[in-house]
Design a protein around this motif. Structure first.
Motif, short mmCIF file in Angstrom:
data_model
loop_
_atom_site.label_atom_id
_atom_site.label_comp_id
_atom_site.label_asym_id
_atom_site.label_seq_id
_atom_site.Cartn_x
_atom_site.Cartn_y
_atom_site.Cartn_z
N SER A 22 37.40 61.19 17.11
CA SER A 22 38.13 61.88 16.03
C SER A 22 37.16 62.75 15.22
O SER A 22 37.55 63.80 14.70
CB SER A 22 38.90 60.89 15.14
N ALA A 25 36.92 65.88 17.24
CA ALA A 25 38.15 66.68 17.09
C ALA A 25 38.16 67.38 15.72
O ALA A 25 38.58 68.55 15.60
CB ALA A 25 39.37 65.77 17.23
N LEU A 26 37.69 66.67 14.70
CA LEU A 26 37.64 67.22 13.34
C LEU A 26 36.75 68.46 13.29
O LEU A 26 37.12 69.48 12.71
CB LEU A 26 37.09 66.13 12.40
N TYR A 27 35.59 68.36 13.93
CA TYR A 27 34.66 69.50 13.96
C TYR A 27 35.33 70.69 14.65
O TYR A 27 35.33 71.80 14.14
CB TYR A 27 33.37 69.12 14.70
N ASN A 28 35.91 70.44 15.83
CA ASN A 28 36.53 71.54 16.59
C ASN A 28 37.67 72.18 15.83
O ASN A 28 37.81 73.40 15.79
CB ASN A 28 37.02 71.02 17.95
N GLN A 29 38.49 71.34 15.20
CA GLN A 29 39.64 71.86 14.44
C GLN A 29 39.17 72.70 13.25
O GLN A 29 39.66 73.80 13.00
CB GLN A 29 40.49 70.68 13.94
N TYR A 30 38.17 72.18 12.53
CA TYR A 30 37.65 72.88 11.35
C TYR A 30 37.05 74.23 11.74
O TYR A 30 37.30 75.25 11.08
CB TYR A 30 36.61 72.02 10.63
N LYS A 32 37.74 76.04 14.24
CA LYS A 32 38.79 76.94 14.72
C LYS A 32 39.58 77.51 13.54
O LYS A 32 39.88 78.69 13.49
CB LYS A 32 39.72 76.13 15.65
N GLU A 33 39.89 76.64 12.56
CA GLU A 33 40.79 77.07 11.47
C GLU A 33 40.03 77.73 10.32
O GLU A 33 40.58 78.58 9.62
CB GLU A 33 41.57 75.87 10.94
#
Length: 478
Positions: A22, A25-30, A32-33
């Motif tokens: 998780s 995933a948090l790093y990738n999401q951040y 990206k957004e």
């Protein structure tokens, strides 16, 4: 990350995996957004003018993510997801170089260890790249211990050990590359297949480097200055299968240099097991190089080199404390003498007539091979000197091969004394019979010695008739 570490320290690896994935995933999401570096937790307690620059924030955020990947690599290793662990380890090493967040010695060892995974997958280009990078980065650590440091001597000792460990990984690389090439090139009796050799040479010429270039881009480590040093290091040894003696010899010589380097630290006093393993690898390098050599006499000399390095070690070894290594050496010495005997027979077959010197040599080599096979078989006996009724799985094949080879060796002994010849045939028959009867009693053993069993059955059928003929010659008037 911290929760992941906490749970992994409690041996709750699955829970640790959940937290670390998780975090990933948090790093990738951040990224990206948002993409801008987030505040560092410490900034909440700083005065405005002390706040970090975007560059420093980015560095800290990337470092935290590198830690995520590093811990995930450990978790996947624990869960035996080996391929995934290797991927994450590789990415971690790459990022540590990019963000200069590494200790040279530790980084080099991790890269060398990763090379062994690539070797197991026969990805020689990737394995070589990891090892070349390990050697280059390790050289940065040479200046680490300072003169004022109390631990300088210990630090120097540690550095020497790590250097020797990286050298051992290089030895494995050279050995694996040569052995894999041998598997590709040998025919069904373990000799060089010339047609296959020509076919592979033609194929290599045709193949464009595109595929390799594409793969190489994916695995390159480091910034441009490091890259140049790594590429220069890579150029010292090939990563493609050697297809003839010259190419094999170049790889062999690199491996042999690393053998000397590893032996400097892992000396027999204090590092018995490590030292012997390195010598065994050296012997294995000679063995596989001999496969590429066409001249039987020179091939014989290479096996003699193996004998010269293994016999003194075996003689000094106490089998009471080193039973397993002792058995390995007995078997390898027997096999080497066996191979030399076969070569001498092949050389003898080319002569018009066998001279007494060649006969003596063949017999001497055969007897030495028998001696070491018998020593190996004796080591399997219980304290009352009784040979086991049923053999353990791990020694089943070597024990059966030893029995089979002894049977064959007795058949190779050359004598003009017909009585002696009859005795040798009788001994030979007993060993072949042992193999056949053992497999009848324990059918599960058949899969371990299919070829040997087939030949043993054949000999058990043929030998009595041959012996009868010889007996008839001996007693013509009876």
């Amino acid at each position: 990350n911290n929760l992941g570490i906490l749970w992994s320290e409690r041996d709750e690896i699955k829970t640790a995996q959940t937290y670390l994935e998780s975090a990933e995933a948090l790093y990738n999401q951040y990224m990206k957004e948002d993409g801008n570096p987030p505040l560092d937790p410490s900034e909440h307690f700083m005065a405005e003018e002390e706040k970090l620059t975007d560059q420093e924030r980015s560095k800290r955020f990337e470092k935290a993510y590198t830690h995520t990947l590093y811990y995930l690599a450990q978790v996947y290793q624990h869960l035996e997801m080996i391929e995934k662990a290797a991927q994450y380890c590789h990415t971690t090493l790459k990022r540590q170089l990019e963000y200069c967040g590494y200790y040279p010695v530790e980084w080099a060892l991790n890269a060398a260890t990763l090379s062994q995974y690539y070797l197991s997958k026969q990805c020689f280009m990737e394995a070589r790249h990891c090892l070349a990078a390990a050697s280059v980065i390790f050289s940065q650590a040479g200046q680490v211990p300072s003169a004022e440091d109390n631990e300088t001597e210990q630090d120097q000792q540690d550095l020497r050990q790590r250097k020797a460990e990286i050298a051992r990984c290089w030895i494995k690389y050279c050995l694996n590359l040569l052995q894999s090439a041998r598997k590709l090139l040998e025919d069904n009796i373990g000799e060089m297949d010339p047609d296959r050799q020509l076919e592979l040479k033609a194929q290599r010429k045709k193949e464009e480097d595109e595929k390799e270039k594409g793969r190489k881009k994916a695995v390159l480590f480091g910034t441009s200055d490091i890259c140049d040093s790594v590429l220069a290091m890579e150029e010292k040894v090939s990563s493609v299968y050697p297809l003839d003696f010259q190419e094999a010899r170049e790889i062999f010589l690199v491996g042999q240099n690393y053998v000397q380097e590893a032996k400097e630290f892992f000396q027999v006093d204090g590092y018995v097991t490590d030292h012997i393993e390195i010598v065994q690898d050296h012997s294995a390098l000679f063995k596989v190089l001999a496969f590429f050599e066409e001249d039987y006499e020179r091939r014989c000399k290479m096996h003699k080199r193996r004998i010269d390095m293994l016999e003194p070690i075996y003689a000094d070894l106490n089998p009471q404390y080193y039973l397993l290594i002792s058995r390995q050496l007995q078997f390898e010495l027997a096999d080497t003498y066996y191979e030399m005997m076969d070569l001498k027979v092949a050389i003898g077959n080319r002569l018009e007539e066998l001279d007494s010197h060649t006969i003596k040599k063949i017999n001497s080599l055969a007897q030495l091979a028998i001696k070491y096979y018998e020593l190996f078989l004796d080591s399997l006996r219980n304290p009352d000197k009784v040979f086991p009724e049923e053999l353990e799985e791990d020694v089943l094949r070597p024990a059966m091969v030893a029995k089979f080879h002894i049977a064959r060796l007795y058949g190779k002994l050359i004598t003009s004394d017909s009585k002696k010849q009859l005795e040798n045939m009788q001994t030979s028959l007993e060993y072949y019979t042992f193999l056949v009867e053992y497999c009848e009693r324990y059918p599960d053993a058949v899969h371990a010695v299919e070829t040997e069993l087939e030949l043993s059955k054949e000999m058990v059928g043929l030998l009595p008739t041959r012996m009868e003929r010889l007996r008839a010659k001996l007693c013509p008037f009876i």
